[in-house]
Scaffold this active site. Structure first.
Site, short mmCIF file in Angstrom:
data_model
loop_
_atom_site.label_atom_id
_atom_site.label_comp_id
_atom_site.label_asym_id
_atom_site.label_seq_id
_atom_site.Cartn_x
_atom_site.Cartn_y
_atom_site.Cartn_z
N VAL A 1 -5.93 4.59 -6.36
CA VAL A 1 -4.86 4.97 -5.44
C VAL A 1 -5.04 6.43 -4.98
CG1 VAL A 1 -3.18 5.64 -7.22
CG2 VAL A 1 -2.38 4.76 -5.04
N ASP A 2 -5.61 7.25 -5.83
CA ASP A 2 -5.90 8.65 -5.50
C ASP A 2 -6.80 8.73 -4.26
OD1 ASP A 2 -5.98 11.39 -5.77
OD2 ASP A 2 -7.25 11.41 -7.56
N SER B 1 -1.83 5.10 -14.53
CA SER B 1 -2.68 4.85 -15.73
C SER B 1 -3.12 3.40 -15.92
CB SER B 1 -2.00 5.32 -17.03
OG SER B 1 -2.09 6.71 -17.18
N GLY C 1 -4.87 1.42 -13.97
CA GLY C 1 -6.12 1.02 -13.33
C GLY C 1 -7.29 1.55 -14.13
N ASP D 1 0.86 -1.18 0.00
CA ASP D 1 0.00 0.00 0.00
C ASP D 1 0.90 1.23 0.00
OD1 ASP D 1 -1.68 2.09 0.56
OD2 ASP D 1 -2.57 1.17 2.34
N1 AR6 Z 1 -1.25 1.50 -3.16
C1 AR6 Z 1 -0.64 1.19 -4.32
N2 AR6 Z 1 -1.29 0.99 -5.49
C2 AR6 Z 1 -2.64 1.11 -5.48
C3 AR6 Z 1 -3.38 1.44 -4.31
C4 AR6 Z 1 -2.62 1.63 -3.11
N3 AR6 Z 1 -3.21 1.95 -1.96
N4 AR6 Z 1 -4.69 1.49 -4.65
C5 AR6 Z 1 -4.78 1.18 -5.96
N5 AR6 Z 1 -3.54 0.95 -6.47
P1 AR6 Z 1 -5.74 3.85 -10.54
P2 AR6 Z 1 -5.19 5.39 -13.00
C6 AR6 Z 1 -3.15 0.60 -7.84
O1 AR6 Z 1 -7.04 3.43 -11.11
O2 AR6 Z 1 -5.38 4.20 -13.85
C7 AR6 Z 1 -8.67 7.83 -9.96
O3 AR6 Z 1 -10.05 7.95 -9.80
C8 AR6 Z 1 -4.17 -0.01 -8.76
O4 AR6 Z 1 -4.29 -1.39 -8.49
O5 AR6 Z 1 -5.69 4.29 -9.12
O6 AR6 Z 1 -4.03 6.31 -13.29
C9 AR6 Z 1 -8.00 9.17 -10.25
O7 AR6 Z 1 -8.64 10.23 -9.58
C10 AR6 Z 1 -3.55 0.26 -10.14
O8 AR6 Z 1 -2.61 -0.76 -10.47
O9 AR6 Z 1 -5.07 5.06 -11.44
C11 AR6 Z 1 -8.17 9.28 -11.74
O10 AR6 Z 1 -9.44 9.77 -12.09
C12 AR6 Z 1 -2.78 1.55 -9.93
O11 AR6 Z 1 -2.80 1.79 -8.51
C13 AR6 Z 1 -8.02 7.86 -12.22
O12 AR6 Z 1 -8.41 7.04 -11.11
C14 AR6 Z 1 -3.34 2.75 -10.64
O13 AR6 Z 1 -4.74 2.64 -10.77
C15 AR6 Z 1 -6.59 7.52 -12.56
O14 AR6 Z 1 -6.54 6.23 -13.09
#
Ligand code: AR6
Length: 178
Positions: free
Chosen positions: A32-33, A124, A126, A9
């Protein structure tokens, strides 16, 4: 040159800067945001709002990065960057370029803040749908290039699942512990 791969995490990483996969509003979101804003608390959003008001009235462009405090998390800074949305870049090569920009600009900003350790989420890959293997190669190449000129920086890639870590390691040919 130190590059680590970890499952975990990102909000718990004890590094100088953690990199958030944000969106151009910088006001939080899912993935993650959402986790970063929840773990860090309200001071992050307060600083994001001030940055929007004073420097970025139209939002943070894709590929760019800004830093805020990290609130209650162990890190000192959160670097918010916006990765490309797969399929919305015009061409795939343009998406590649924007993803590389997000990594490079985050590294550069952390460096300018005096950080010598940084942890990345898989930007990007997720909600934004960027193919994981392709993103892994771009992330890794961009980090390695940066580290050639900044060997003191320690970079950690944090994955939310072992499966995502394995995809990344296989795509970059790195399946050992550093
Ligand atoms: N620690 C590490 N990695 C994580 C965590 C965590 N706590 N939680 C999720 N991930 P994403 P994106 C991973 O969707 O594709 C948001 O709504 C997750 O499994 O978070 O860049 C923003 O506000 C994945 O592999 O980011 C934007 O609107 C990775 O983090 C949009 O999503 C990234 O997934 C950005 O989408």
């Amino acid at each position: 040159m130190t590059i680590n791969f970890k499952t975990g995490d990102i909000t718990r990483e004890n590094v100088c800067a953690i990199v958030n996969a944000a969106n151009s509003s910088c006001m939080g979101g899912g993935g993650v945001d959402g986790a970063i804003h929840r773990a860090g608390g309200p001071t992050i959003l307060e600083e994001c709002k001030r940055i929007r008001r004073e420097r970025l009235p139209d939002g943070l462009p894709t590929g760019q990065a800004v830093a805020t405090n990290a609130g209650a998390m162990p890190a000192k800074y959160v670097i918010h960057t916006v990765g490309p949305i797969w399929g919305r870049c015009g061409t795939q090569e343009e998406c590649d370029r924007l993803l590389a920009d997000a990594y490079r600009n985050s590294l550069q900003l952390a460096w300018e803040l005096g950080c010598r350790s940084i942890a990345f989420s898989a930007i990007s890959t997720g909600i934004y749908g960027f193919p994981k293997e392709r993103a892994a190669r771009i992330a890794y190449d961009t980090v390695r290039n940066f580290l050639k000129d900044h060997p003191e920086m320690e970079v950690t890639f944090i994955f939310h699942s072992d499966r995502n870590r394995t995809v990344f390691e296989e795509a970059t040919g790195e399946n050992r512990d550093w």
